[in-house]
Design a protein around this motif. Structure first.
Motif, short mmCIF file in Angstrom:
data_model
loop_
_atom_site.label_atom_id
_atom_site.label_comp_id
_atom_site.label_asym_id
_atom_site.label_seq_id
_atom_site.Cartn_x
_atom_site.Cartn_y
_atom_site.Cartn_z
N GLN A 76 0.84 -1.20 0.00
CA GLN A 76 0.00 0.00 0.00
C GLN A 76 0.87 1.25 0.00
O GLN A 76 0.57 2.24 -0.69
CB GLN A 76 -0.93 0.00 1.22
CG GLN A 76 -1.87 1.20 1.28
CD GLN A 76 -2.75 1.30 0.04
OE1 GLN A 76 -3.45 0.35 -0.32
NE2 GLN A 76 -2.72 2.44 -0.65
N GLU A 77 1.95 1.19 0.75
CA GLU A 77 2.90 2.30 0.78
C GLU A 77 3.50 2.53 -0.61
O GLU A 77 3.62 3.68 -1.07
CB GLU A 77 4.01 1.97 1.78
CG GLU A 77 4.85 3.15 2.23
CD GLU A 77 5.85 2.75 3.30
OE1 GLU A 77 5.72 3.24 4.43
OE2 GLU A 77 6.75 1.93 3.01
N ALA A 78 3.85 1.43 -1.29
CA ALA A 78 4.39 1.53 -2.65
C ALA A 78 3.34 2.08 -3.61
O ALA A 78 3.64 2.93 -4.46
CB ALA A 78 4.88 0.16 -3.12
N ASP A 79 2.11 1.59 -3.48
CA ASP A 79 1.02 2.02 -4.35
C ASP A 79 0.77 3.52 -4.22
O ASP A 79 0.60 4.23 -5.22
CB ASP A 79 -0.25 1.23 -4.00
CG ASP A 79 -1.37 1.49 -4.98
OD1 ASP A 79 -1.20 1.15 -6.17
OD2 ASP A 79 -2.41 2.04 -4.57
N THR A 80 0.77 3.99 -2.99
CA THR A 80 0.58 5.42 -2.74
C THR A 80 1.71 6.23 -3.36
O THR A 80 1.47 7.28 -3.98
CB THR A 80 0.51 5.69 -1.23
OG1 THR A 80 -0.59 4.97 -0.68
CG2 THR A 80 0.34 7.18 -0.93
N LYS A 81 2.93 5.74 -3.24
CA LYS A 81 4.09 6.44 -3.80
C LYS A 81 3.98 6.52 -5.32
O LYS A 81 4.22 7.57 -5.92
CB LYS A 81 5.38 5.73 -3.39
CG LYS A 81 6.66 6.47 -3.79
CD LYS A 81 7.88 5.68 -3.34
CE LYS A 81 9.15 6.50 -3.52
NZ LYS A 81 9.31 7.55 -2.49
N ILE A 82 3.62 5.39 -5.94
CA ILE A 82 3.50 5.34 -7.40
C ILE A 82 2.41 6.28 -7.90
O ILE A 82 2.60 7.01 -8.87
CB ILE A 82 3.23 3.89 -7.87
CG1 ILE A 82 4.46 3.02 -7.64
CG2 ILE A 82 2.81 3.86 -9.33
CD1 ILE A 82 4.20 1.53 -7.77
#
Length: 200
Positions: free
Chosen positions: A185-191
């Protein structure tokens, strides 16, 4: 005793290479990460999560496995996962070089301890035991956490997709699955919030 101390010092000198061996991971301040830094944080993760796992785990064995796993890179170097993902020849060469490295380490340490480290490294690679599965999962999760902390400009195109493929390493544990979900989720938000040309 003098000979044993000499052997121990040789291992220390070999391990110093891990402070200089750089991974394809960048820190939040723009500096490239060393293997030693990655290994340290995987070890910290193990200490933090072991009490939340669904099965009892041998923490000493888990920590040994994490530390020994990356020690081969002091001789064989660090090869990013995406370099061998679809390249059987590169994968085979990596395995051969790492086998030579762990054999060298076994002989350098000698005796029962050398054999223990050799077998623990192979146990990690086989990923059959509970400790090995946890060690492998934490190794992959820490790498993604570091990517999430780095500037997205350091990401390769393949790493966008790889951010959503951690589940194959964590599916055996509900807790590690939940941990993986938070990291993804952290990666998704960053992307979604960042383009290669800066924040949207």
């Amino acid at each position: 005793m003098e000979e044993k101390i000499k052997q121990i010092m040789e291992v220390f000198h070999l391990a110093e290479n891990l402070k200089r061996e750089l991974r394809h991971s960048w820190l939040s301040d723009g500096r490239q990460e060393s293997v030693a830094e990655h290994t340290w944080r995987v070890s910290l993760m193990a200490m933090l999560v072991e009490r939340h796992l669904e099965q009892d785990i041998n923490t000493t064995k888990l920590l040994k496995m994490i530390i020994i796993h990356d020690l081969v890179e002091a001789k064989a170097g660090d090869i990013p996962a995406f370099d061998t993902l679809e390249n059987e020849e590169a994968k085979k060469l990596k395995a051969q070089n790492e086998e030579k490295a762990i054999t060298h380490i076994k002989e350098l340490i000698g005796g029962e301890q050398g054999r223990e480290w050799y077998y623990l490294w192979h146990e990690f690679e086989a990923k059959d035991t509970y400790e090995a599965k946890v060690a492998n999962a934490l190794d992959k999760l820490e790498a993604q956490i570091q990517h999430n902390e780095a500037s997205i400009e350091t990401w390769l195109p393949i790493e966008y997709d790889m951010s959503y493929k951690l589940g194959k390493h964590t599916s055996f544990s509900p807790f590690l699955e939940a941990f993986k979900d938070a990291i993804e989720q952290e990666a998704d938000t960053k992307i979604k919030n960042t383009s290669r040309f800066g924040p949207k």
